[in-house]
Design a protein around this motif. Structure first.
Motif, PDB file in Angstrom:
ATOM      1  N   GLN A 155     -18.552  57.099  63.936  1.00  0.00           N
ATOM      2  CA  GLN A 155     -18.785  56.307  62.618  1.00  0.00           C
ATOM      3  C   GLN A 155     -20.071  55.802  62.095  1.00  0.00           C
ATOM      4  O   GLN A 155     -20.567  56.047  61.225  1.00  0.00           O
ATOM      5  N   ILE A 156     -20.408  55.016  63.272  1.00  0.00           N
ATOM      6  CA  ILE A 156     -21.715  54.602  63.264  1.00  0.00           C
ATOM      7  C   ILE A 156     -22.876  55.675  62.994  1.00  0.00           C
ATOM      8  O   ILE A 156     -23.875  55.551  61.940  1.00  0.00           O
ATOM      9  N   GLU A 157     -22.783  56.579  63.811  1.00  0.00           N
ATOM     10  CA  GLU A 157     -23.875  57.632  63.947  1.00  0.00           C
ATOM     11  C   GLU A 157     -23.712  58.581  62.439  1.00  0.00           C
ATOM     12  O   GLU A 157     -24.649  58.795  61.900  1.00  0.00           O
ATOM     13  N   ALA A 158     -22.534  58.598  62.065  1.00  0.00           N
ATOM     14  CA  ALA A 158     -22.284  59.359  60.596  1.00  0.00           C
ATOM     15  C   ALA A 158     -22.909  58.546  59.650  1.00  0.00           C
ATOM     16  O   ALA A 158     -23.535  58.980  58.611  1.00  0.00           O
ATOM     17  N   SER A 159     -22.806  57.110  59.583  1.00  0.00           N
ATOM     18  CA  SER A 159     -23.309  56.266  58.532  1.00  0.00           C
ATOM     19  C   SER A 159     -24.998  56.538  58.805  1.00  0.00           C
ATOM     20  O   SER A 159     -25.646  56.647  57.542  1.00  0.00           O
ATOM     21  N   ILE A 189     -40.108  55.908  56.023  1.00  0.00           N
ATOM     22  CA  ILE A 189     -40.180  56.427  57.600  1.00  0.00           C
ATOM     23  C   ILE A 189     -39.744  55.371  58.421  1.00  0.00           C
ATOM     24  O   ILE A 189     -38.894  55.443  59.418  1.00  0.00           O
ATOM     25  N   LEU A 190     -39.996  53.857  58.222  1.00  0.00           N
ATOM     26  CA  LEU A 190     -39.957  52.724  59.126  1.00  0.00           C
ATOM     27  C   LEU A 190     -38.292  52.567  59.358  1.00  0.00           C
ATOM     28  O   LEU A 190     -37.797  52.187  60.121  1.00  0.00           O
ATOM     29  N   ASP A 191     -37.837  52.606  58.090  1.00  0.00           N
ATOM     30  CA  ASP A 191     -36.290  52.414  57.578  1.00  0.00           C
ATOM     31  C   ASP A 191     -35.546  53.494  58.697  1.00  0.00           C
ATOM     32  O   ASP A 191     -34.559  53.184  59.361  1.00  0.00           O
ATOM     33  N   ALA A 192     -36.018  54.863  58.530  1.00  0.00           N
ATOM     34  CA  ALA A 192     -35.400  55.854  59.200  1.00  0.00           C
ATOM     35  C   ALA A 192     -35.385  55.614  60.800  1.00  0.00           C
ATOM     36  O   ALA A 192     -34.413  55.927  61.540  1.00  0.00           O
ATOM     37  N   LEU A 193     -36.672  55.512  61.292  1.00  0.00           N
ATOM     38  CA  LEU A 193     -36.804  55.002  62.752  1.00  0.00           C
ATOM     39  C   LEU A 193     -36.062  53.960  63.227  1.00  0.00           C
ATOM     40  O   LEU A 193     -35.555  53.909  64.269  1.00  0.00           O
ATOM     41  N   LYS A 194     -36.138  52.688  62.566  1.00  0.00           N
ATOM     42  CA  LYS A 194     -35.176  51.621  62.941  1.00  0.00           C
ATOM     43  C   LYS A 194     -33.936  52.003  63.146  1.00  0.00           C
ATOM     44  O   LYS A 194     -33.242  51.573  64.163  1.00  0.00           O
ATOM     45  N   ARG A 195     -33.104  52.725  62.247  1.00  0.00           N
ATOM     46  CA  ARG A 195     -31.803  53.100  62.400  1.00  0.00           C
ATOM     47  C   ARG A 195     -31.654  54.093  63.301  1.00  0.00           C
ATOM     48  O   ARG A 195     -30.792  54.069  64.169  1.00  0.00           O
ATOM     49  N   LEU A 196     -32.460  55.307  63.521  1.00  0.00           N
ATOM     50  CA  LEU A 196     -32.170  56.186  64.456  1.00  0.00           C
ATOM     51  C   LEU A 196     -32.419  55.567  65.944  1.00  0.00           C
ATOM     52  O   LEU A 196     -31.724  56.196  66.968  1.00  0.00           O
ATOM     53  N   LYS A 240     -26.817  58.931  59.848  1.00  0.00           N
ATOM     54  CA  LYS A 240     -27.251  60.185  59.424  1.00  0.00           C
ATOM     55  C   LYS A 240     -27.104  60.359  57.847  1.00  0.00           C
ATOM     56  O   LYS A 240     -28.023  61.011  57.416  1.00  0.00           O
ATOM     57  N   MET A 241     -26.178  59.953  57.272  1.00  0.00           N
ATOM     58  CA  MET A 241     -25.990  59.855  55.737  1.00  0.00           C
ATOM     59  C   MET A 241     -27.187  59.155  55.270  1.00  0.00           C
ATOM     60  O   MET A 241     -27.736  59.462  54.118  1.00  0.00           O
ATOM     61  N   HIS A 242     -27.640  58.097  55.779  1.00  0.00           N
ATOM     62  CA  HIS A 242     -28.545  57.190  55.420  1.00  0.00           C
ATOM     63  C   HIS A 242     -29.914  57.939  55.355  1.00  0.00           C
ATOM     64  O   HIS A 242     -30.847  58.019  54.551  1.00  0.00           O
ATOM     65  N   VAL A 243     -30.159  58.332  56.604  1.00  0.00           N
ATOM     66  CA  VAL A 243     -31.633  58.862  56.954  1.00  0.00           C
ATOM     67  C   VAL A 243     -31.501  60.241  56.007  1.00  0.00           C
ATOM     68  O   VAL A 243     -32.640  60.738  55.771  1.00  0.00           O
ATOM     69  N   ASP A 244     -30.405  61.079  55.659  1.00  0.00           N
ATOM     70  CA  ASP A 244     -30.455  62.223  54.847  1.00  0.00           C
ATOM     71  C   ASP A 244     -30.944  61.816  53.356  1.00  0.00           C
ATOM     72  O   ASP A 244     -32.010  62.552  52.932  1.00  0.00           O
ATOM     73  N   SER A 245     -30.600  60.464  53.056  1.00  0.00           N
ATOM     74  CA  SER A 245     -31.162  60.073  51.822  1.00  0.00           C
ATOM     75  C   SER A 245     -32.518  59.793  52.051  1.00  0.00           C
ATOM     76  O   SER A 245     -33.318  59.812  50.770  1.00  0.00           O
TER      77      SER A 245
END
Length: 268
Positions: free
Chosen positions: A41-45, A213-220, A47-52
């Motif tokens: 669920q966390i990874e799906a969330s 980019i920084l938001d995506a990196l932090k989440r990933l 993934k959805m966020h970095v897609d946006s």
């Protein structure tokens, strides 16, 4: 009787222990299933966020000084072209890239520098060879979607979609990070010239790109340890939040050491 009682007691203890152990195993198994589900669920969330985030970054244009002349890009005089930049990456630096993530980042940064080399009418054969070698080493089928004008340093939606399809989503953000840092580094070398074609919108888009980019990196980095150092390298660039050209000029000048450090960390 006493002996039988002892044997019965021992047998009961064994049965109890076995049942208790089985119950513990069942509990652990159930916990594992719950944790696995929660992780999914966390990874799906994420993934959805970095897609946006990728969708947003795909709408942003490349910085003006890297765009073609006919598209509002920078134009140099004959005199300016005679003073060749000595701050571009050495194509031979490909030898320093040993792991896949390093090769992706260096590929992106070299692609940015090749554009600047062309701007100054410098020979680009060494850049072409280095980029071709890195692309071959990486062997990412996503790159086949790039047309003749496209490049890995452009964070387009098309490239993201292909890299996601080929299981290279995290590397897309490493490409984007290296491209961004290299652009900021170049802008700092000759801000008066490189930022001369910027509009306030272009300045705001540049700092917005940092946020994305920084938001995506932090989440990933929550489930990909390999990307955590990249997020850490970019974190100091949060100070860049300009919405006008004048603000961007002063901010990148003040953040010069931070930008240099980020570049050193990403493309050694």
């Amino acid at each position: 009787m006493k002996k039988l009682s002892i044997l019965a007691a021992s047998f009961a203890a064994i049965v109890f222990a076995a049942c208790g152990n089985k119950t513990a195993q069942n509990t652990e198994s159930a916990d594992s299933v719950v944790k696995s589900f929660e992780q999914e669920q966390i990874e799906a969330s994420i993934k959805m966020h970095v897609d946006s985030l990728a969708s947003e970054i795909g709408k942003l244009k490349m910085v003006p000084f890297l765009q073609s002349d006919g598209n509002g890009g920078i134009q140099l005089t004959k005199e300016e072209k005679q003073v060749k930049p000595d701050y571009l990456l050495d194509p031979a630096s490909t030898e320093n890239a040993t792991v896949l993530s390093e090769k992706y980042r260096l590929l992106s940064a070299l692609d940015v520098d090749r554009r600047v080399a062309k701007l100054y009418e410098m020979p680009t054969e060494d850049y072409d060879k280095a980029i071709t070698k890195l692309a071959a080493d990486i062997n990412d089928p996503s790159f086949k979607t790039l047309d003749n004008e496209g490049s890995v340093s452009e964070t387009t939606q098309t490239l993201y979609d292909e890299m996601e399809k080929n299981g290279r989503l995290n590397y897309f953000w490493q490409l984007a990070a290296a491209s961004l840092v290299e652009q900021l580094y170049l802008a700092n070398q000759n801000s008066e010239k490189y930022l001369s074609t910027f509009t306030d919108e272009a300045a705001a888009n540049t700092t917005f790109r940092i946020v994305l980019i920084l938001d995506a990196l932090k989440r990933l980095s929550q489930y990909d340890p390999e990307i955590a150092p990249v997020a850490e390298a970019l974190a100091p660039l949060e100070v860049l939040n300009a919405t006008t050209v004048s603000e961007l000029k002063s901010q990148i000048a003040e953040a010069k050491d931070k930008i240099n450090a980020a570049r050193e960390a990403l493309v050694k």
